[in-house]
Design a protein around this motif. Structure first.
Motif, short mmCIF file in Angstrom:
data_model
loop_
_atom_site.label_atom_id
_atom_site.label_comp_id
_atom_site.label_asym_id
_atom_site.label_seq_id
_atom_site.Cartn_x
_atom_site.Cartn_y
_atom_site.Cartn_z
N UNK A 19 0.95 -1.25 -0.04
CA UNK A 19 -0.05 0.00 -0.18
C UNK A 19 0.78 1.16 0.05
N UNK A 20 1.93 1.10 0.77
CA UNK A 20 2.76 2.24 0.77
C UNK A 20 3.38 2.56 -0.42
N UNK A 21 3.91 1.69 -1.11
CA UNK A 21 4.64 1.89 -2.43
C UNK A 21 3.54 2.28 -3.57
N UNK A 22 2.46 1.30 -3.60
CA UNK A 22 1.45 1.99 -4.40
C UNK A 22 0.84 3.26 -4.35
N UNK A 23 0.77 3.84 -3.20
CA UNK A 23 0.36 5.10 -2.84
C UNK A 23 1.11 5.99 -3.34
N UNK A 24 2.64 5.71 -3.12
CA UNK A 24 3.44 6.90 -3.56
C UNK A 24 3.96 6.97 -4.78
N UNK A 25 3.84 5.82 -5.65
CA UNK A 25 4.15 5.54 -6.95
C UNK A 25 3.17 5.32 -7.93
N UNK A 26 2.17 4.87 -7.43
CA UNK A 26 0.95 4.33 -8.29
C UNK A 26 1.28 2.68 -8.39
N UNK A 27 -0.12 2.22 -8.54
CA UNK A 27 -0.06 0.98 -8.87
C UNK A 27 0.64 0.45 -10.17
N UNK A 28 0.52 0.98 -11.08
CA UNK A 28 1.13 0.56 -12.52
C UNK A 28 2.63 0.76 -12.46
N UNK A 29 3.17 1.49 -11.82
CA UNK A 29 4.56 2.02 -11.57
C UNK A 29 5.18 1.42 -10.69
N UNK A 102 4.71 14.49 5.43
CA UNK A 102 5.63 14.87 4.36
C UNK A 102 5.48 13.74 3.19
N UNK A 103 4.86 12.76 3.32
CA UNK A 103 4.82 11.79 2.06
C UNK A 103 3.29 11.71 1.48
N UNK A 104 2.43 12.79 1.74
CA UNK A 104 1.19 12.95 1.37
C UNK A 104 1.07 12.96 0.11
N UNK A 105 0.35 12.27 -0.60
CA UNK A 105 0.12 12.34 -2.06
C UNK A 105 -1.38 12.52 -2.33
N UNK A 106 -2.18 13.06 -1.25
CA UNK A 106 -3.75 13.05 -1.60
C UNK A 106 -4.31 12.04 -1.06
N UNK A 172 -8.25 17.90 -0.44
CA UNK A 172 -7.07 16.75 -0.45
C UNK A 172 -6.12 16.99 -1.47
N UNK A 173 -6.58 17.26 -2.58
CA UNK A 173 -5.88 16.94 -3.95
C UNK A 173 -4.92 18.45 -3.85
N UNK A 174 -5.61 19.47 -3.43
CA UNK A 174 -5.01 21.04 -3.45
C UNK A 174 -3.86 21.03 -2.59
N UNK A 175 -4.13 20.32 -1.37
CA UNK A 175 -3.05 20.19 -0.35
C UNK A 175 -1.95 19.73 -0.41
N UNK A 176 -1.77 18.76 -1.69
CA UNK A 176 -0.72 17.90 -2.25
C UNK A 176 0.26 19.08 -2.56
#
Length: 204
Positions: A19-29, A102-106, A172-176
């Protein structure tokens, strides 16, 4: 029993890191090798627990994403007497937590829904179910608020729930990328003003 506990612990480690990596990098990446490399586990260990990457991700939704959304946005307003106060407090706590991350991505749910739209209908259905639980909870709280005299009886609870979900995802998107503290302050100020407009004037 010990073997079962170790198996469960390994699955949980995989899910949390996934979940950490999918959230930070995206599922397909993100590849399974990326996750295994971070945990120093073999592919054999992964495929012992999960049939595929999609199967793994579905387990993450069921065990972690549902828990995260429920614990953050559903449980805090369940059974509360004044829905407007409960929702405002719930949103502010969530936004403040994101502000200091600090790692927030939305917002995790909307991020994944945007990534999977048009690509994986099966997984999209799981996300829609989570979103529906949140929506139903908001509607129920607002309807209860009408009965308890906090919400004006003419308020369309379903429409308000849709607005709340949309506005929360938006902020949440704007706060990123923006000034988190200022955005949170302005959003919460306007949200409380909006709630005042919807309150039962006879008991307010």
């Amino acid at each position: 029993m010990e073997k079962k506990m170790k198996r469960m612990a390994t699955m949980h480690r995989l899910q949390v890191t996934g979940l950490e990596l999918f959230y930070q990098q995206g599922y397909y990446n993100t590849s399974i090798d990326d996750i295994l490399g971070k945990l120093s586990l073999s592919k054999g260990a992964f495929y012992y627990h999960f049939q595929s990457k999609d199967d793994f991700f579905i387990s993450i939704i069921q065990n972690l994403v549902v828990q995260k959304v429920y614990g953050t946005l559903v449980q805090p307003i369940e059974g509360k007497e004044d829905p407007f106060t409960a929702i405002a407090q719930c949103f502010e706590v969530s936004l403040e937590t994101a502000e200091h991350n600090e790692l927030d991505r939305g917002f995790v749910l909307s991020n994944f829904m945007a990534e999977f739209k048009g690509k994986n209908p099966e997984i999209m259905e799981y996300f829609k179910d989570v979103l529906k639980v949140w929506e139903v909870n908001l509607i129920s709280s607002l309807q209860k608020g009408k009965s308890d005299g906090y919400v004006d009886r003419h308020v369309d609870s379903s429409a308000v729930a849709t607005y709340l979900i949309s506005s929360y995802i938006g902020i949440r998107a704007l706060m990123v990328e923006g000034n988190c503290r200022t955005l949170r302050y302005k959003y919460m100020m306007q949200l409380r003003h909006y709630f005042k407009m919807l309150a039962n004037k006879e008991t307010a």
